[in-house]
Design an enzyme around this catalytic site. Sequence first.
Site, mmCIF file in Angstrom:
data_model
loop_
_atom_site.group_PDB
_atom_site.id
_atom_site.type_symbol
_atom_site.label_atom_id
_atom_site.label_comp_id
_atom_site.label_asym_id
_atom_site.label_seq_id
_atom_site.Cartn_x
_atom_site.Cartn_y
_atom_site.Cartn_z
ATOM 1 N N THR A 1 34.630 81.684 10.905
ATOM 2 C CA THR A 1 35.553 80.600 10.559
ATOM 3 C C THR A 1 34.982 79.723 9.450
ATOM 4 O OG1 THR A 1 36.292 80.578 12.859
ATOM 5 C CG2 THR A 1 36.913 78.707 11.507
ATOM 6 N N TYR B 1 46.977 81.694 18.101
ATOM 7 C CA TYR B 1 48.413 81.431 17.928
ATOM 8 C C TYR B 1 49.282 82.083 18.995
ATOM 9 C CZ TYR B 1 52.965 80.755 15.714
ATOM 10 O OH TYR B 1 54.260 80.398 15.481
ATOM 11 N N TYR C 1 34.008 85.453 20.752
ATOM 12 C CA TYR C 1 34.007 84.109 20.151
ATOM 13 C C TYR C 1 35.171 83.310 20.728
ATOM 14 C CZ TYR C 1 34.159 80.571 16.368
ATOM 15 O OH TYR C 1 34.186 79.408 15.635
ATOM 16 N N ARG D 1 40.676 76.011 17.989
ATOM 17 C CA ARG D 1 41.292 76.692 16.850
ATOM 18 C C ARG D 1 42.317 77.743 17.268
ATOM 19 N NH1 ARG D 1 38.954 75.992 11.833
ATOM 20 N NH2 ARG D 1 36.958 74.902 11.782
ATOM 21 N N LYS E 1 29.930 83.665 21.914
ATOM 22 C CA LYS E 1 29.773 82.397 21.210
ATOM 23 C C LYS E 1 30.824 81.456 21.803
ATOM 24 C CE LYS E 1 30.246 80.043 16.762
ATOM 25 N NZ LYS E 1 30.671 80.150 15.332
ATOM 26 N N ILE F 1 24.976 79.766 17.228
ATOM 27 C CA ILE F 1 25.467 80.165 15.907
ATOM 28 C C ILE F 1 25.931 78.871 15.276
ATOM 29 C CG2 ILE F 1 27.197 81.454 14.604
ATOM 30 C CD1 ILE F 1 27.084 83.598 16.778
#
Length: 293
Positions: free
Chosen positions: A46, A109, A135, A140, A164, A206
């Site tokens: 990202t 989404y 992840y 997000r 993550k 990370i």
Amino acid sequence: MQKFVGMGVALVTPFKEDLSVDFKALTHLVNFNIENGTRYLVINGTTAESATISLEEKLQITACIVAATANRVPLVLGIGGNNTLAVIEEIKTLDLTHIDGVLSVVPYYTKPTQEGFYQHFKAISEATEKPIILYNVPGRTAKNMDAFTTIRLAKDFKNIVGVKEAGNNMQQYLELLKNKPAGFLVISGDDDLALGITLAGGAGVISVIGQAYPKEFSQLINCGLKGENKEGYAIHFRLMTIIDAIFEENNPAGVKTVLKELGICGNEVRLPLVKASAQLGENIANFVSSFKA
């Protein structure tokens, strides 16, 4: 999977003023990180503005980082999305010869059920032998993949080696650490929580800010891995202000401003992101100046 223990960084994609990729600056960023203790590099996450990077650019960026790294540290490539078949096709199409692992984001989404998350990553796991780091970033993607689903995937698929976790949710971190199978890596995706999570049994981070201050942040994570909480928090307190600042408006505009102040790369970002505001830029510049001192 000791290669993913310690401080990894989610690299930015430096751009020139015309918004083309600045490969010279990218090479400089890679070398700066490797020379200052970064354990592994994440490509096209990202923070790399992957949503605005074309496939051709992704291939060029990956090739540049592979060449600059020269096998000195492991590489993780971001390959994810909300179209499972497209993700699988990309994994099968790309040359992953020099890639040590895949970072795959929770579908965004579409807001799948927990079973949908499971089936998505099941399909991805079965499409490659490469180690996969899940992840989870609900801020997000609009929906959280809960700890139970992550642990279920960890137990069922040998090449799903870690997660993550970036929900800034301490309770979920602790559930993962408590219930994970042996060897499964819980990696912080939250710079502000990274030390505490590592001290609690996490595998490190990370990081975003780590690429600007790799020496200090890798030392912080190493303190966490060794259980040296006093020494670790001494570093954490020095970096607290800048960690908060880089996420104040949008990522990666904040950290790119830090990197510009350090002379590593420019601060250009692609729309719909915009550069850090004048006030934030001033605050960051003041921090960088005082931190040097």
